[in-house]
Design a protein around this motif. Sequence first.
Motif, mmCIF file in Angstrom:
data_model
loop_
_atom_site.group_PDB
_atom_site.id
_atom_site.type_symbol
_atom_site.label_atom_id
_atom_site.label_comp_id
_atom_site.label_asym_id
_atom_site.label_seq_id
_atom_site.Cartn_x
_atom_site.Cartn_y
_atom_site.Cartn_z
ATOM 1 N N GLU A 57 52.800 63.463 28.781
ATOM 2 C CA GLU A 57 53.659 64.630 28.979
ATOM 3 C C GLU A 57 55.086 64.324 28.540
ATOM 4 O OE1 GLU A 57 52.900 67.908 32.464
ATOM 5 O OE2 GLU A 57 53.360 65.892 33.073
ATOM 6 N N MET A 114 57.326 69.612 27.049
ATOM 7 C CA MET A 114 56.106 70.220 27.581
ATOM 8 C C MET A 114 56.341 70.761 28.989
ATOM 9 S SD MET A 114 53.494 67.295 26.242
ATOM 10 C CE MET A 114 51.939 67.972 26.776
ATOM 11 N N ILE A 115 57.044 69.993 29.801
ATOM 12 C CA ILE A 115 57.321 70.405 31.175
ATOM 13 C C ILE A 115 58.223 71.633 31.174
ATOM 14 C CG2 ILE A 115 58.447 69.723 33.334
ATOM 15 C CD1 ILE A 115 57.439 66.833 32.703
#
Length: 134
Positions: free
Chosen positions: A8, A12-13
């Motif tokens: 991640e 993406m977060i």
Amino acid sequence: TYVVKEGETPEMIADRLYDDVNLHWVVLMFNDIVDRYHQWPMSVRAFEEYLSEKYANPLATHHFEINQKSGDTTLKINIGLDSTGHSGDTVSAVTNREYEENLQTQYSKIRLVRKEFVNQIRKELRTLLSTSSI
């Protein structure tokens, strides 16, 4: 709080949480991350490469630890490579690998700002930057 999953990225977060990949800086800023290459959890492959490049022997002793004697006695105290003078204490060796794995575990635990506060943060940052004397 949030635990970063394998592979991640901050982008993406931010995309998943804020619906905007460009808000990755919010994720980084609120976790005091200034170097995403050394303060963000690595993939397993990247970690193994990093470990083999940094250490001739990943299983060699990095430092010794003892248990803290007062307060939270589950905490460990790094006493460096000299374990003399600690008779009566249980002295544990921490390998280079264990040390780096512990860092990766720490890096994977981040804080996330709730979505409803992001616009206010952006607004306040703009104000601060526009009034800055730099």
